[in-house]
Motif scaffolding. Structure first.
Motif, PDB file in Angstrom:
ATOM      1  N   GLU A   1      -2.738  -2.621  -6.973  1.00 28.14           N
ATOM      2  CA  GLU A   1      -2.749  -1.193  -7.324  1.00 28.14           C
ATOM      3  C   GLU A   1      -3.904  -0.834  -8.267  1.00 28.14           C
ATOM      4  OE1 GLU A   1       0.437  -0.363 -10.640  1.00 28.14           O
ATOM      5  OE2 GLU A   1       1.090  -2.039  -9.397  1.00 28.14           O
ATOM      6  N   PHE A   2      -4.524  -1.839  -8.898  1.00 24.75           N
ATOM      7  CA  PHE A   2      -5.646  -1.607  -9.814  1.00 24.75           C
ATOM      8  C   PHE A   2      -6.999  -1.878  -9.153  1.00 24.75           C
ATOM      9  CE2 PHE A   2      -1.989  -2.973 -12.402  1.00 24.75           C
ATOM     10  CZ  PHE A   2      -1.779  -1.793 -13.093  1.00 24.75           C
ATOM     11  N   CYS A   3      -7.017  -1.890  -7.824  1.00 24.25           N
ATOM     12  CA  CYS A   3      -8.232  -2.197  -7.076  1.00 24.25           C
ATOM     13  C   CYS A   3      -9.343  -1.176  -7.355  1.00 24.25           C
ATOM     14  CB  CYS A   3      -7.934  -2.234  -5.584  1.00 24.25           C
ATOM     15  SG  CYS A   3      -7.421  -0.633  -4.909  1.00 24.25           S
ATOM     16  N   GLU A   4     -10.567  -1.588  -7.040  1.00 26.31           N
ATOM     17  CA  GLU A   4     -11.726  -0.705  -7.176  1.00 26.31           C
ATOM     18  C   GLU A   4     -11.689   0.357  -6.082  1.00 26.31           C
ATOM     19  OE1 GLU A   4     -14.349  -0.483  -9.292  1.00 26.31           O
ATOM     20  OE2 GLU A   4     -13.495  -2.084 -10.528  1.00 26.31           O
ATOM     21  N   LEU A   5     -12.001   1.565  -6.438  1.00 29.28           N
ATOM     22  CA  LEU A   5     -12.122   2.659  -5.475  1.00 29.28           C
ATOM     23  C   LEU A   5     -13.456   3.352  -5.700  1.00 29.28           C
ATOM     24  CD1 LEU A   5      -8.539   4.186  -5.719  1.00 29.28           C
ATOM     25  CD2 LEU A   5      -9.447   2.737  -3.899  1.00 29.28           C
ATOM     26  N   THR A   6     -14.129   3.680  -4.616  1.00 29.01           N
ATOM     27  CA  THR A   6     -15.425   4.344  -4.739  1.00 29.01           C
ATOM     28  C   THR A   6     -15.393   5.746  -4.140  1.00 29.01           C
ATOM     29  OG1 THR A   6     -16.523   2.197  -4.615  1.00 29.01           O
ATOM     30  CG2 THR A   6     -17.896   4.124  -4.237  1.00 29.01           C
ATOM     31  N   HIS A   7     -14.861   5.879  -2.936  1.00 30.86           N
ATOM     32  CA  HIS A   7     -14.990   7.145  -2.211  1.00 30.86           C
ATOM     33  C   HIS A   7     -13.672   7.838  -1.887  1.00 30.86           C
ATOM     34  CE1 HIS A   7     -19.226   6.328  -1.766  1.00 30.86           C
ATOM     35  NE2 HIS A   7     -18.942   5.141  -1.275  1.00 30.86           N
ATOM     36  N   ILE A   8     -12.555   7.275  -2.333  1.00 27.87           N
ATOM     37  CA  ILE A   8     -11.265   7.889  -2.030  1.00 27.87           C
ATOM     38  C   ILE A   8     -10.434   7.983  -3.300  1.00 27.87           C
ATOM     39  CG2 ILE A   8     -11.230   7.108   0.385  1.00 27.87           C
ATOM     40  CD1 ILE A   8      -9.280   4.888  -0.482  1.00 27.87           C
ATOM     41  N   PRO A   9      -9.550   8.966  -3.376  1.00 28.56           N
ATOM     42  CA  PRO A   9      -8.696   9.078  -4.566  1.00 28.56           C
ATOM     43  C   PRO A   9      -7.633   7.972  -4.576  1.00 28.56           C
ATOM     44  CG  PRO A   9      -8.140  10.783  -2.964  1.00 28.56           C
ATOM     45  CD  PRO A   9      -9.341  10.056  -2.426  1.00 28.56           C
ATOM     46  N   ARG A  10      -7.192   7.627  -5.752  1.00 27.71           N
ATOM     47  CA  ARG A  10      -6.157   6.591  -5.901  1.00 27.71           C
ATOM     48  C   ARG A  10      -4.826   7.137  -5.413  1.00 27.71           C
ATOM     49  NH1 ARG A  10      -6.458   1.891  -7.982  1.00 27.71           N
ATOM     50  NH2 ARG A  10      -8.401   2.349  -9.053  1.00 27.71           N
ATOM     51  N   THR A  11      -4.162   6.347  -4.583  1.00 32.10           N
ATOM     52  CA  THR A  11      -2.811   6.660  -4.115  1.00 32.10           C
ATOM     53  C   THR A  11      -1.973   5.388  -4.244  1.00 32.10           C
ATOM     54  OG1 THR A  11      -3.367   6.117  -1.821  1.00 32.10           O
ATOM     55  CG2 THR A  11      -3.595   8.425  -2.471  1.00 32.10           C
ATOM     56  N   ALA A  12      -0.676   5.544  -4.183  1.00 32.91           N
ATOM     57  CA  ALA A  12       0.213   4.387  -4.284  1.00 32.91           C
ATOM     58  C   ALA A  12      -0.014   3.453  -3.099  1.00 32.91           C
ATOM     59  CB  ALA A  12       1.663   4.843  -4.320  1.00 32.91           C
ATOM     60  N   ILE A  13       0.053   2.161  -3.364  1.00 36.29           N
ATOM     61  CA  ILE A  13      -0.087   1.155  -2.314  1.00 36.29           C
ATOM     62  C   ILE A  13       1.304   0.677  -1.933  1.00 36.29           C
ATOM     63  CG2 ILE A  13      -0.918  -1.170  -1.780  1.00 36.29           C
ATOM     64  CD1 ILE A  13      -3.329  -0.541  -3.591  1.00 36.29           C
ATOM     65  N   ASP A  14       1.586   0.702  -0.654  1.00 33.08           N
ATOM     66  CA  ASP A  14       2.857   0.210  -0.138  1.00 33.08           C
ATOM     67  C   ASP A  14       2.718  -1.302   0.038  1.00 33.08           C
ATOM     68  OD1 ASP A  14       4.974  -0.640   1.527  1.00 33.08           O
ATOM     69  OD2 ASP A  14       5.039   1.297   2.569  1.00 33.08           O
ATOM     70  N   TRP A  15       3.231  -2.071  -0.933  1.00 31.45           N
ATOM     71  CA  TRP A  15       3.083  -3.533  -0.950  1.00 31.45           C
ATOM     72  C   TRP A  15       3.630  -4.167   0.327  1.00 31.45           C
ATOM     73  CZ3 TRP A  15       0.642  -7.376  -3.293  1.00 31.45           C
ATOM     74  CH2 TRP A  15       1.107  -8.672  -3.067  1.00 31.45           C
ATOM     75  N   GLU A  16       4.822  -3.749   0.757  1.00 28.46           N
ATOM     76  CA  GLU A  16       5.432  -4.343   1.952  1.00 28.46           C
ATOM     77  C   GLU A  16       4.586  -4.083   3.190  1.00 28.46           C
ATOM     78  OE1 GLU A  16       9.606  -3.617   2.503  1.00 28.46           O
ATOM     79  OE2 GLU A  16      10.004  -3.892   0.362  1.00 28.46           O
ATOM     80  N   LEU A  17       4.073  -2.869   3.327  1.00 23.10           N
ATOM     81  CA  LEU A  17       3.219  -2.552   4.468  1.00 23.10           C
ATOM     82  C   LEU A  17       1.927  -3.371   4.405  1.00 23.10           C
ATOM     83  CD1 LEU A  17       2.498  -0.947   6.987  1.00 23.10           C
ATOM     84  CD2 LEU A  17       1.631   0.878   5.473  1.00 23.10           C
ATOM     85  N   ALA A  18       1.316  -3.457   3.228  1.00 24.02           N
ATOM     86  CA  ALA A  18       0.082  -4.239   3.083  1.00 24.02           C
ATOM     87  C   ALA A  18       0.329  -5.706   3.441  1.00 24.02           C
ATOM     88  CB  ALA A  18      -0.451  -4.118   1.653  1.00 24.02           C
ATOM     89  N   ALA A  19       1.454  -6.255   3.018  1.00 21.30           N
ATOM     90  CA  ALA A  19       1.780  -7.653   3.333  1.00 21.30           C
ATOM     91  C   ALA A  19       1.972  -7.840   4.835  1.00 21.30           C
ATOM     92  CB  ALA A  19       3.030  -8.082   2.569  1.00 21.30           C
ATOM     93  N   LYS A  20       2.646  -6.899   5.487  1.00 20.84           N
ATOM     94  CA  LYS A  20       2.826  -6.973   6.944  1.00 20.84           C
ATOM     95  C   LYS A  20       1.482  -6.880   7.655  1.00 20.84           C
ATOM     96  CE  LYS A  20       7.491  -5.084   7.120  1.00 20.84           C
ATOM     97  NZ  LYS A  20       8.320  -3.942   7.473  1.00 20.84           N
ATOM     98  N   GLN A  21       0.620  -5.983   7.198  1.00 22.56           N
ATOM     99  CA  GLN A  21      -0.702  -5.832   7.811  1.00 22.56           C
ATOM    100  C   GLN A  21      -1.525  -7.105   7.640  1.00 22.56           C
ATOM    101  OE1 GLN A  21      -1.939  -2.277   5.735  1.00 22.56           O
ATOM    102  NE2 GLN A  21      -1.349  -0.958   7.460  1.00 22.56           N
ATOM    103  N   HIS A  22      -1.459  -7.710   6.464  1.00 14.31           N
ATOM    104  CA  HIS A  22      -2.215  -8.938   6.226  1.00 14.31           C
ATOM    105  C   HIS A  22      -1.678 -10.074   7.089  1.00 14.31           C
ATOM    106  CE1 HIS A  22      -3.787 -12.451   4.001  1.00 14.31           C
ATOM    107  NE2 HIS A  22      -4.829 -11.660   3.865  1.00 14.31           N
ATOM    108  N   ASP A  23      -0.362 -10.189   7.198  1.00 16.73           N
ATOM    109  CA  ASP A  23       0.235 -11.207   8.054  1.00 16.73           C
ATOM    110  C   ASP A  23      -0.178 -10.999   9.512  1.00 16.73           C
ATOM    111  OD1 ASP A  23       1.477 -12.345   5.855  1.00 16.73           O
ATOM    112  OD2 ASP A  23       3.451 -11.459   6.287  1.00 16.73           O
ATOM    113  N   ALA A  24      -0.191  -9.747   9.965  1.00 17.08           N
ATOM    114  CA  ALA A  24      -0.591  -9.448  11.340  1.00 17.08           C
ATOM    115  C   ALA A  24      -2.066  -9.789  11.566  1.00 17.08           C
ATOM    116  CB  ALA A  24      -0.332  -7.975  11.664  1.00 17.08           C
TER     117      ALA A  24
END
Length: 149
Positions: free
Chosen positions: A14-37
């Motif tokens: 959630e503390f990642c670098e952002l350059t061109h987009i506004p900060r929004t909440a990160i869905d951890w479960e979705l990110a984990a599923k996407q990474h696994d896929a």
């Protein structure tokens, strides 16, 4: 067999670098599923996928492709332009050394792998907020000895 290095997600994502987009909440479960896929798809393509955990406490660690430029003959460790990412290349260096000769781009030159595109033996490198002209010049000096421009 093709070897693919990737990195597990950071609990600090959630503390990642952002350059061109506004900060929004990160869905951890979705990110984990996407990474696994993503890893599963690479394996289905026949790749040997190795998931590293060395930079787990660094928010952007999953973007491992930014930390090094991998050529057939060598790897070039990046010198990250974002201060929060500067420790990442050192974390993966020992793994890269198992597979390639490793070269480094040193500060104050900055270079991030996401700013580099390989087309055959030509590396197109953009100058950005994360890659400066000194970084491009350092990369050129390293890869020239392997026949790249």
């Amino acid at each position: 067999m093709l070897l693919v290095l990737t990195h597990e997600l950071s609990p600090r994502m959630e503390f990642c670098e952002l350059t061109h987009i506004p900060r929004t909440a990160i869905d951890w479960e979705l990110a984990a599923k996407q990474h696994d896929a993503y890893c599963a798809m690479l394996r289905q393509c026949g790749a040997d996928v190795r998931v590293l955990s060395v930079n787990r406490d660094l928010p952007d660690c999953v973007f491992i492709e930014d930390t090094a430029i991998i050529l057939d003959e060598a790897a070039v460790l990046a010198s990250m332009g974002a201060a929060s990412r500067r420790a990442e290349p050192a974390g993966i260096e020992s793994e890269l050394q198992k597979h390639r000769e490793v070269h480094r781009v040193d500060w104050p030159a900055t270079l991030e792998g996401g700013d580099v595109l390989r087309l055959g033996r030509t590396l197109l490198t953009g100058v950005s907020s994360r890659t400066n002209r000194a970084g491009v010049n350092a990369l050129e000096g390293i890869v020239r000895r392997y026949g790249y421009r």
